[in-house]
Enzyme design. Structure first.
Site, PDB file in Angstrom:
ATOM      1  N   SER A 117       5.746   6.097  25.906  1.00  0.00           N
ATOM      2  CA  SER A 117       5.292   6.250  27.421  1.00  0.00           C
ATOM      3  C   SER A 117       4.060   7.336  27.273  1.00  0.00           C
ATOM      4  O   SER A 117       3.045   6.887  28.110  1.00  0.00           O
ATOM      5  CB  SER A 117       6.191   6.730  28.472  1.00  0.00           C
ATOM      6  OG  SER A 117       7.408   5.787  28.408  1.00  0.00           O
ATOM      7  N   GLU A 257      20.462  20.719  46.182  1.00  0.00           N
ATOM      8  CA  GLU A 257      21.764  19.871  46.296  1.00  0.00           C
ATOM      9  C   GLU A 257      22.934  20.430  45.576  1.00  0.00           C
ATOM     10  O   GLU A 257      23.963  20.106  46.110  1.00  0.00           O
ATOM     11  CB  GLU A 257      21.347  18.693  45.836  1.00  0.00           C
ATOM     12  CG  GLU A 257      20.427  17.884  46.640  1.00  0.00           C
ATOM     13  CD  GLU A 257      19.975  16.401  46.294  1.00  0.00           C
ATOM     14  OE1 GLU A 257      20.461  15.539  46.628  1.00  0.00           O
ATOM     15  OE2 GLU A 257      19.246  16.501  45.181  1.00  0.00           O
ATOM     16  N   GLU A 354       5.345   4.029  39.603  1.00  0.00           N
ATOM     17  CA  GLU A 354       6.048   3.678  38.201  1.00  0.00           C
ATOM     18  C   GLU A 354       7.617   3.588  38.518  1.00  0.00           C
ATOM     19  O   GLU A 354       8.110   4.507  39.222  1.00  0.00           O
ATOM     20  CB  GLU A 354       5.954   5.001  37.226  1.00  0.00           C
ATOM     21  CG  GLU A 354       6.992   4.796  36.102  1.00  0.00           C
ATOM     22  CD  GLU A 354       7.357   6.155  35.286  1.00  0.00           C
ATOM     23  OE1 GLU A 354       7.541   6.055  34.073  1.00  0.00           O
ATOM     24  OE2 GLU A 354       7.385   7.155  35.966  1.00  0.00           O
ATOM     25  N   HIS A 401       5.659  -0.353  27.583  1.00  0.00           N
ATOM     26  CA  HIS A 401       6.189  -0.864  26.191  1.00  0.00           C
ATOM     27  C   HIS A 401       7.438  -1.590  26.804  1.00  0.00           C
ATOM     28  O   HIS A 401       7.631  -1.801  28.040  1.00  0.00           O
ATOM     29  CB  HIS A 401       6.687   0.350  25.351  1.00  0.00           C
ATOM     30  CG  HIS A 401       7.610   1.249  25.944  1.00  0.00           C
ATOM     31  ND1 HIS A 401       8.753   1.004  26.476  1.00  0.00           N
ATOM     32  CD2 HIS A 401       7.266   2.697  26.723  1.00  0.00           C
ATOM     33  CE1 HIS A 401       9.321   2.203  27.014  1.00  0.00           C
ATOM     34  NE2 HIS A 401       8.611   2.959  27.129  1.00  0.00           N
TER      35      HIS A 401
END
Length: 536
Positions: A117, A257, A354, A401
């Protein structure tokens, strides 16, 4: 006389803030690269064969489905329809598959047939290809070697050019915002893994020589102004995604968290609290949020900047999102919110969205997770289209990809895409030569079969033994559940990317250049032709 082709070349080479005069942003070694020039020539050739000149875009939105190959698109469109109750499903189209222009995109990196990526996203936002594992530098860089980087191989991105041109800019990702795809927009690094200071080896050439990716995001504005003469940018307006651990100290007192007795959320070993630095930098118009409630409370008309970090690592898979402790917005919700802020700028905006967890579910060998996140991204594309004017907004939807998920067998139409292969209506599952049933979807490599029932976290599959290369008896297994991980052929710790072409779908001004088969670096040139980043 300045021809259209000359104007394109000028637009590609320059980005100018109208109030500041001409400023060279793209370095000469970038615009003189064969990759860059080849794409520029391709744009000019395609224009010669077009029936009418394209309009200029005000806004550009780039969607990247990480790992969203053609087999993923096919299976996702079928699953979307079947979940909606369709009789068959094969006739369905994901929302963006209706866009008027489509092309195939070659994804290889300069040193790898099968890409990652970092190199692929770098190509899309700089206009030339580079090596696997790096972004912000050309192919002369050696991965992890800071002695190989410098001003003579550093690259500028479309987002940086948009900032100089006075546009608003935004990044949305379901992965960590320091991960390869979002990071390639704003950071320069010889190794995509340098997400925070603790990731940079203390005994390597980069120790003390390079700024980590998270810090580069916070310091984006000052870094830009230090890199180029006579520019004044205002920084990225919207950043939404995961990766909180790279922004906060390795100190349980900063946990959001995780309970303190479970250890620190943060990874930073330099003690820096980057969200606090960011808030101090941008003042009262800036908002930092970490959960659904904070996200929902944002007033997009009065907010200038948003930093949202909703998980210490990647955000939840879409199928698992309701299980998040503090709540996480969907990719469609983040896309809408980003546009509501960015669209306040009359000069337009550039936004990258994305869907990063398509890739992660595939790596885990879990087709259900990957397809569910693909469907969620299609909903985000629709949200973007509905929130903008199609006459002034170029929307591109592509992948970086593909993956080695395959779809095979002479399966009867309408058979559940996640089900066992059935060859004729009303018949039972088809049996292979080993007298065992098999599924329509499988992986060429990876961990292999694992039955986790209703488990919605794809990563839970890493707790199963590697069974790839061995056939399993699926007769009593419910393969349509979220927790079913498909069989695989070649045993590996994790399923891998694939090297075949992916697709790009486009609508809006400049979208007619999306046709044929193109190099991945063409994406930059298509965006820049639609919205040339040059001042008036």
């Amino acid at each position: 006389m300045i021809t259209k082709k000359t104007r394109i070349c000028i637009a590609v080479a320059l980005a100018t803030a109208s109030a500041l005069g001409n400023t060279q942003v793209l370095p000469d070694h970038q615009t003189s690269s064969p990759w860059f020039q080849q794409a520029n020539d391709s744009i000019a050739f395609k224009e010669q064969t077009m029936s009418a000149p394209s309009a200029t875009a005000r806004n550009v939105i780039l969607f990247v489905g990480d790992g969203m190959g053609i087999s993923t698109l096919t299976a996702a469109r079928i699953l979307e329809a079947q979940r909606a109750g369709a009789e068959f499903g094969e006739e369905n189209e994901l929302y963006f598959e209706n866009f008027p222009h489509t092309a195939l995109v070659k994804t290889y990196n300069t040193n790898s047939q099968v890409p990652d990526s970092a190199g692929t996203m770098g190509a899309m936002v700089t206009g030339l290809k580079t090596d696997i594992g790096v972004f912000g530098y050309d192919e002369t860089v050696e991965r992890g070697d800071c002695s190989s980087i410098g001003d003579d191989n550093k690259l500028a991105t479309y987002l940086e050019m948009a900032e100089v041109a006075g546009m608003s800019t935004g990044i949305v990702s379901t992965a960590r915002v320091t991960h390869a795809t979002p990071g390639a927009l704003y950071a320069k690094t010889p190794d995509r893994n340098y997400e925070d200071v603790s990731d940079i080896p203390e005994d390597g050439s980069c120790a003390g020589q390079i700024e980590d990716i998270a810090s580069q995001l916070i310091n984006f504005e000052s870094n830009m102004e230090a890199s180029f003469e006579n520019i004044d940018v205002d920084g990225i307006e919207v950043v939404l995604g995961g990766g909180r651990r790279h922004f906060i100290p390795n100190d349980a007192g900063f946990n959001v968290e995780k309970p303190a007795d479970a250890g620190a959320e943060g990874d930073r070993t330099d003690g820096r609290d980057l969200p606090a630095e960011w808030l101090e930098l941008y003042g009262s118009g800036a908002v930092y949020v970490t959960d659904q409630a904070g996200f929902d409370a944002i007033d997009t008309e009065s907010t200038d900047k948003i930093l949202g970090l909703f998980n210490e690592s990647h955000m939840q898979y879409e199928a698992d999102r309701s299980n998040d402790i503090a709540g996480e917005p969907s990719i469609a919700e983040m896309t809408r919110k980003a546009i509501e802020v960015l669209d306040n700028n009359p000069n337009g905006f550039f936004l990258m969205v994305e869907s990063g967890r398509i890739d992660h579910a595939h790596h885990a060998g879990n087709a259900a997770g990957a397809l569910t996140d693909t469907i969620a991204m299609a909903e985000a594309v629709k949200a973007a289209y509905d929130a903008t004017d199609p006459d002034d907004t170029l929307i591109l939807v592509t992948a970086d990809h593909s993956h080695v998920m395959t779809m095979g067998g002479y399966v009867v139409r309408g058979n559940p895409i996640l089900g066992k292969a059935v060859y004729s209506e009303g018949a039972g599952p088809e049996l292979a030569h080993d007298s065992l049933p098999f599924t329509t979807l499988n992986y060429n490599n990876g961990r292999g079969f694992c039955d986790l029932g209703g488990e919605t976290d794809s990563d839970a599959g890493y707790g199963c033994a590697i069974t790839a290369g061995m056939r399993s008896d699926l007769s009593a297994v419910e393969t349509e559940t979220d927790g079913y991980h498909q069989e695989a052929l070649v045993p590996l710790d994790s399923e891998t990317h694939a090297g075949e072409d992916i697709t790009i779908h486009a609508t809006g001004p400049g979208s007619a250049f999306v046709r044929g088969t193109v190099e991945q670096s063409m994406v930059f040139h298509i965006m820049n032709n639609a919205r040339p980043l040059i001042g008036e």
